[in-house]
Design a protein around this motif. Structure first.
Motif, PDB file in Angstrom:
ATOM      1  N   THR A  15     -18.289  -6.419  43.539  1.00 44.97           N
ATOM      2  CA  THR A  15     -17.573  -7.369  44.397  1.00 44.97           C
ATOM      3  C   THR A  15     -18.228  -8.747  44.342  1.00 44.97           C
ATOM      4  N   ILE A  16     -19.545  -8.788  44.518  1.00 42.95           N
ATOM      5  CA  ILE A  16     -20.253 -10.066  44.467  1.00 42.95           C
ATOM      6  C   ILE A  16     -20.090 -10.706  43.098  1.00 42.95           C
ATOM      7  N   THR A  17     -20.217  -9.909  42.043  1.00 46.03           N
ATOM      8  CA  THR A  17     -20.055 -10.421  40.690  1.00 46.03           C
ATOM      9  C   THR A  17     -18.655 -10.992  40.476  1.00 46.03           C
ATOM     10  N   ALA A  18     -17.635 -10.294  40.949  1.00 38.60           N
ATOM     11  CA  ALA A  18     -16.260 -10.772  40.787  1.00 38.60           C
ATOM     12  C   ALA A  18     -16.056 -12.107  41.511  1.00 38.60           C
ATOM     13  N   VAL A  19     -16.533 -12.197  42.734  1.00 34.30           N
ATOM     14  CA  VAL A  19     -16.375 -13.431  43.511  1.00 34.30           C
ATOM     15  C   VAL A  19     -17.094 -14.589  42.827  1.00 34.30           C
ATOM     16  N   LEU A  20     -18.340 -14.364  42.432  1.00 39.42           N
ATOM     17  CA  LEU A  20     -19.112 -15.449  41.826  1.00 39.42           C
ATOM     18  C   LEU A  20     -18.644 -15.787  40.425  1.00 39.42           C
ATOM     19  N   SER A  21     -18.191 -14.790  39.671  1.00 35.29           N
ATOM     20  CA  SER A  21     -17.659 -15.048  38.328  1.00 35.29           C
ATOM     21  C   SER A  21     -16.405 -15.917  38.398  1.00 35.29           C
ATOM     22  N   ASP A  22     -15.557 -15.641  39.393  1.00 33.14           N
ATOM     23  CA  ASP A  22     -14.358 -16.462  39.591  1.00 33.14           C
ATOM     24  C   ASP A  22     -14.722 -17.912  39.885  1.00 33.14           C
ATOM     25  N   ALA A 106     -16.671 -12.794  54.185  1.00 33.52           N
ATOM     26  CA  ALA A 106     -15.502 -13.236  53.436  1.00 33.52           C
ATOM     27  C   ALA A 106     -15.978 -13.795  52.095  1.00 33.52           C
ATOM     28  N   PRO A 107     -15.169 -13.648  51.040  1.00 30.75           N
ATOM     29  CA  PRO A 107     -15.565 -14.203  49.746  1.00 30.75           C
ATOM     30  C   PRO A 107     -15.930 -15.688  49.826  1.00 30.75           C
TER      31      PRO A 107
END
Length: 143
Positions: A15-22, A106-107
Motif C-alpha cells: 500500500t505504501i509503495t503504491a501510494v508513493l510510486s504514484d 489517508a493516502p
C-alpha cells in the motif's frame, strides 16, 4: 528519489509503495531492521518509513542508532505505525528528528508527510534501482 519502506506486513508495504510510486518515488522494502541495514549498505536511500510494531526486532532502538550514524536520513524518516505508542516513544521519535504518522492514514497524509520530510521527486531523474535478483523484498518465508 528512493524511499525504504520497513514493515513486516506485506499489505502495508504494498500500500505504501503504491501510494508513493504514484507520486513518483521509487520504493524498496524490508521486513525488519536487519533487511533495512542491508538495503542501506547497498543502495542510496533518500527517505524511509518505519513501522514500530515489528515483532522480530526493536525498531525504536534501531531508529536511535540510525540517528547517530545518519542524522540527515532520520530527518527524512516517517514512523508509520498503528501501535499504541506511549509518550516516551513519541518523545524519542521527536528527539531524533523523525516524523510520526499513525495508522490508519489517508493516502494524502502519507504523501504530505513524505513530501515534507524528503521533498518532491524531480521528473525525468531515474532512481538507482537494484540489479535484478540482488535484493529479495519481504516475503512470507520463515527464516
Amino acid at each position: 528519489m528512493t524511499i525504504l519502506v520497513i514493515d513486516d506486513d506485506r499489505v502495508v508495504c504494498e500500500t505504501i509503495t503504491a501510494v508513493l510510486s504514484d507520486d513518483g518515488y521509487h520504493c524498496l522494502t524490508a521486513k525488519d531492521t536487519r533487511e533495512a541495514d542491508l538495503v542501506l549498505e547497498t543502495f542510496p536511500v533518500h527517505g524511509m518509513t518505519l513501522d514500530l510494531n515489528i515483532s522480530s526486532c526493536r525498531p525504536l532502538e534501531w531508529l536511535q542508532q540510525i540517528a547517530l550514524l545518519a542524522p540527515d536520513l532520520i530527518r527524512r524518516t516517517v514512523v508509520v505505525t498503528g501501535a499504541n505508542i506511549d509518550e516516551a516513544a513519541r518523545t524519542s521519535i521527536r528527539e531524533v528528528g523523525a516524523g510520526l504518522l499513525l495508522k490508519p492514514f489517508a493516502p494524502g497524509a502519507l504523501r504530505d508527510a513524505i513530501r515534507f520530510r524528503v521533498g518532491t521527486p524531480i521528473a525525468g531523474i531515474e532512481p538507482v534501482k537494484p540489479p535484478a535478483g540482488s535484493f529479495r523484498p519481504i516475503s512470507d518465508d520463515p527464516e
